[in-house]
Scaffold this motif. Structure first.
Motif, mmCIF file in Angstrom:
data_model
loop_
_atom_site.group_PDB
_atom_site.id
_atom_site.type_symbol
_atom_site.label_atom_id
_atom_site.label_comp_id
_atom_site.label_asym_id
_atom_site.label_seq_id
_atom_site.Cartn_x
_atom_site.Cartn_y
_atom_site.Cartn_z
ATOM 1 N N ASN A 1 -2.423 -11.022 1.402
ATOM 2 C CA ASN A 1 -3.540 -10.341 2.184
ATOM 3 C C ASN A 1 -3.143 -8.628 2.267
ATOM 4 N N LEU A 2 -2.015 -8.603 2.880
ATOM 5 C CA LEU A 2 -1.382 -7.335 3.333
ATOM 6 C C LEU A 2 -1.062 -6.447 2.021
ATOM 7 N N LEU A 3 -0.358 -6.830 1.140
ATOM 8 C CA LEU A 3 0.002 -6.121 0.153
ATOM 9 C C LEU A 3 -0.962 -6.029 -1.111
ATOM 10 N N SER A 4 -2.134 -6.822 -1.034
ATOM 11 C CA SER A 4 -2.962 -6.475 -2.038
ATOM 12 C C SER A 4 -4.054 -5.493 -1.708
ATOM 13 N N ASP A 5 -3.974 -5.124 -0.376
ATOM 14 C CA ASP A 5 -5.099 -4.295 0.290
ATOM 15 C C ASP A 5 -4.693 -2.559 -0.308
ATOM 16 N N GLU A 6 -5.797 -1.979 -0.924
ATOM 17 C CA GLU A 6 -5.334 -0.523 -1.497
ATOM 18 C C GLU A 6 -5.144 0.069 -0.376
ATOM 19 N N ASP A 7 -5.964 0.160 0.611
ATOM 20 C CA ASP A 7 -5.690 1.122 1.857
ATOM 21 C C ASP A 7 -4.158 0.999 2.326
ATOM 22 N N VAL A 8 -3.678 -0.146 2.628
ATOM 23 C CA VAL A 8 -2.579 -0.315 3.103
ATOM 24 C C VAL A 8 -1.432 0.381 2.125
ATOM 25 N N MET A 9 -1.726 -0.061 0.830
ATOM 26 C CA MET A 9 -0.755 0.431 -0.170
ATOM 27 C C MET A 9 -0.969 1.748 -0.752
ATOM 28 N N GLU A 10 -1.732 2.679 -0.231
ATOM 29 C CA GLU A 10 -2.055 3.867 -0.637
ATOM 30 C C GLU A 10 -0.644 4.774 -0.785
ATOM 31 N N PHE A 11 0.252 4.749 0.293
ATOM 32 C CA PHE A 11 1.511 5.726 -0.022
ATOM 33 C C PHE A 11 2.529 4.912 -0.394
ATOM 34 N N GLU B 1 12.118 6.681 5.301
ATOM 35 C CA GLU B 1 11.768 7.402 4.219
ATOM 36 C C GLU B 1 10.064 6.883 4.217
ATOM 37 N N CYS B 2 9.468 8.121 3.706
ATOM 38 C CA CYS B 2 8.027 7.925 3.456
ATOM 39 C C CYS B 2 7.220 8.666 2.275
ATOM 40 N N ASP B 3 6.268 8.625 1.653
ATOM 41 C CA ASP B 3 5.648 9.407 0.902
ATOM 42 C C ASP B 3 5.485 10.772 1.564
ATOM 43 N N PRO B 4 5.493 11.770 0.909
ATOM 44 C CA PRO B 4 5.490 13.283 1.407
ATOM 45 C C PRO B 4 4.129 13.375 2.229
ATOM 46 N N THR B 5 3.232 12.710 1.749
ATOM 47 C CA THR B 5 1.670 12.984 2.139
ATOM 48 C C THR B 5 1.343 11.872 3.431
ATOM 49 N N GLN B 6 2.281 11.134 3.748
ATOM 50 C CA GLN B 6 1.996 10.004 4.784
ATOM 51 C C GLN B 6 2.263 10.557 6.008
ATOM 52 N N PHE C 1 13.989 11.775 14.916
ATOM 53 C CA PHE C 1 14.713 11.792 13.592
ATOM 54 C C PHE C 1 14.471 12.944 12.962
ATOM 55 N N GLU C 2 15.647 13.610 12.375
ATOM 56 C CA GLU C 2 15.735 15.043 11.735
ATOM 57 C C GLU C 2 15.200 14.690 10.293
ATOM 58 N N PHE C 3 14.546 15.698 9.829
ATOM 59 C CA PHE C 3 14.200 15.844 8.508
ATOM 60 C C PHE C 3 15.131 16.161 7.736
ATOM 61 N N LEU C 4 15.485 15.325 6.720
ATOM 62 C CA LEU C 4 16.615 15.587 5.669
ATOM 63 C C LEU C 4 16.128 16.251 4.449
ATOM 64 N N GLY C 5 14.844 16.108 4.165
ATOM 65 C CA GLY C 5 14.362 16.753 3.024
ATOM 66 C C GLY C 5 13.694 15.712 2.106
ATOM 67 N N GLU C 6 13.242 16.166 1.064
ATOM 68 C CA GLU C 6 12.575 15.378 0.005
ATOM 69 C C GLU C 6 13.757 14.820 -1.134
ATOM 70 N N ILE C 7 13.779 13.445 -1.021
ATOM 71 C CA ILE C 7 14.932 12.912 -1.922
ATOM 72 C C ILE C 7 14.136 11.699 -2.556
ATOM 73 N N GLY D 1 11.659 11.808 -4.443
ATOM 74 C CA GLY D 1 10.115 11.829 -4.132
ATOM 75 C C GLY D 1 9.759 11.200 -2.623
ATOM 76 N N CYS D 2 10.625 11.074 -2.072
ATOM 77 C CA CYS D 2 10.319 10.521 -0.504
ATOM 78 C C CYS D 2 10.727 11.652 0.551
#
Length: 154
Positions: free
Chosen positions: A21-31, A117-122, A134-140, A142-143
Motif C-alpha cells: 500500500n505504501l510503495l504502490s502509492d504514486e504520491d509517496v513514490m513521486e521522488f 540522499e534525495c531527489d534534487p527536487t525533494q 547535515f552538510e550539502f555535499l552536492g549532486e551525486i 542524480g541525488c
C-alpha cells in the motif's frame, strides 16, 4: 527501538500488504521511482527488509498502525544512510523529524556519520537535512547528498 511516538522494528512477512500500500502509492513514490507492483513489493521485502542485516526497518505507531519505513544501513566505512518513506496520510505529523533525531543518536552511539540522499527536487528531505546540520555535499548520481559528521549530541 522506540521514539516518543513510534516503534521501529524489523519487518515480517505479515507487513507485505502494508508495504505494498505504501510503495504502490504514486504520491509517496513521486521522488523515488515508479510505484511498485505486488510482485516487486514482495521481492523488495525479501531482498531488503527480511535479510539478516536489514537495510530498512518498519515504523509503526503505538497502536501498531504501519506508518512506513526508515532506511538505515551502512553507506561506506564511515557512514550510514538514513532515509524514510511514510504513508501519505501520515505526512505533516513530524515523523520524519522524529526518526532523523532518533537515528542521529544511534549513529553517534555507533560512531558513524549519517548520509541522506534525495531527489534534487525533494524540498522536504533537504529541509530536514539542513535542520539537523547535515552538510550539502552536492549532486551525486542524480541525488542531492547530505552528510552529518559524527557529533556526540544533537
Amino acid at each position: 527501538m522506540i521514539t516518543e511516538r513510534l516503534k521501529i522494528r524489523k519487518f515480517t512477512n505479515n507487513d507485505l500488504r502494508d508495504l505494498y500500500n505504501l510503495l504502490s502509492d504514486e504520491d509517496v513514490m513521486e521522488f523515488i521511482e515508479a510505484p511498485f507492483s505486488w510482485e516487486k513489493t514482495a521481492n523488495f521485502l525479501n531482498s531488503v527488509a527480511l535479510i539478516d542485516s536489514p537495510l530498512i526497518y518498519a515504523v509503526e505507531d503505538f497502536n501498531q498502525k504501519f506508518i512506513g519505513y526508515v532506511i538505515f544501513h551502512e553507506y561506506d566505512k564511515d557512514s550510514f544512510e538514513l532515509g524514510w518513506i511514510l504513508n501519505k496520510g501520515d505526512w505533516g505529523e513530524g515523523y520524519a523529524n522524529e526518526l532523523t533525531k532518533a537515528f542521529i543518536k544511534i549513529s553517534s552511539k555507533i560512531g558513524k556519520n549519517l548520509i541522506i540522499e534525495c531527489d534534487p527536487t525533494q524540498e522536504i528531505s533537504k529541509r530536514i537535512a539542513m535542520k539537523y546540520d547535515f552538510e550539502f555535499l552536492g549532486e551525486i548520481d542524480g541525488c542531492s547528498v547530505f552528510k552529518r559528521k559524527l557529533i556526540n549530541k544533537i
